[in-house]
Design an enzyme around this catalytic site. Structure first.
Site, mmCIF file in Angstrom:
data_model
loop_
_atom_site.group_PDB
_atom_site.id
_atom_site.type_symbol
_atom_site.label_atom_id
_atom_site.label_comp_id
_atom_site.label_asym_id
_atom_site.label_seq_id
_atom_site.Cartn_x
_atom_site.Cartn_y
_atom_site.Cartn_z
ATOM 1 C CE LYS A 1 0.635 -13.791 -3.853
ATOM 2 N NZ LYS A 1 1.697 -13.377 -4.761
ATOM 3 C CB VAL A 2 -7.476 -13.355 -1.428
ATOM 4 C CG1 VAL A 2 -8.558 -12.330 -1.162
ATOM 5 C CG2 VAL A 2 -8.052 -14.583 -2.124
#
Ligand code: E4P
Length: 218
Positions: A87-88
């Site tokens: 997750k960015v």
């Protein structure tokens, strides 16, 4: 529409998984902190524990905000388990990092998305998922579900492969609205998932069926 649970609480993950309708899990640093999971080793172990409960994608968020840091962290997270999705955050270095991960076979979830423009960049970078936060938009008098509808339309029109993962869902009605808006996934608190079961006519009907059975069978 797939169902993910939005928590790092193992009991809640087990409870949702036992229902047989769970497709994955999303976490974020706040949710990990809520469970008091601290220290790199414990955080990594917790992600693996979640993967061992659920068959499906498990989002694990990077803490770095610079490109090099995100790449290093993302590689480490992805190596933990095949179910991990990195997750960015949707910031400049985040989009660059997503492109790198896409080119190197690492799946990503572009998070903290609040506009169609951000969703466009996530899709162009090849994100596996984009996470528009509908509850946080509602909190500032902006229609979060409408954003889901817009992103779904744009992605369908231009045939982007990125899946729309409706996040920051606060209640059961949000799930129904995301379903109608065409979201690919809704990540929800356990209470919102269980809320789908609630209907007074079901309770009244079941009570009567059991009472009638008892009248005849004793
Ligand atoms: C999930 O991916 C998000 O981090 C989460 O849904 C945010 O939810 P909140 O706005 O209720 O904190």
């Amino acid at each position: 529409m797939k169902f993910f649970i939005d928590t790092a609480n193992l009991d809640q993950i087990r409870e949702a998984n036992d229902l047989g309708v769970l497709d994955g899990v999303t976490t974020n640093p706040s949710l990990m902190a809520k469970e008091n999971i601290k220290g790199e080793a414990n955080i990594k172990k917790h992600y693996v524990d979640i993967c061992n409960i659920v068959k499906g994608d498990v989002s694990a968020e990077v803490i770095s905000t610079d490109y090099e840091g995100m790449i290093r962290e993302g590689k480490e997270l992805a190596a933990l388990h095949p179910q991990i999705v990195v997750k960015v955050p949707c910031i400049k270095d985040g989009i660059k990092a997503i492109k790198y991960f896409t080119d190197n076979g690492i799946r990503t979830n572009c998070t903290l998305v609040f506009s169609v423009g951000q969703a466009l960049l996530a899709a162009k970078a090849g994100a596996t998922y984009v996470s528009p936060f509908i509850g946080r938009l509602d909190d500032v008098s902006t229609d979060g579900v409408e954003l889901i509808r817009q992103i779904v339309n744009v992605y369908n029109y231009y045939e982007y492969g990125t899946k729309v993962l409706a996040a920051s869902i606060r209640h059961t009605m949000h799930i129904i609205q995301c379903l109608e808006a065409g979201a690919d996934v809704a990540t929800c608190p356990l209470s919102a998932i269980l809320g789908l079961l609630n209907h007074p006519l079901t309770d009244i009907g079941l009570k009567k069926f059991l009472a009638d059975y008892k009248k005849v069978n004793g």
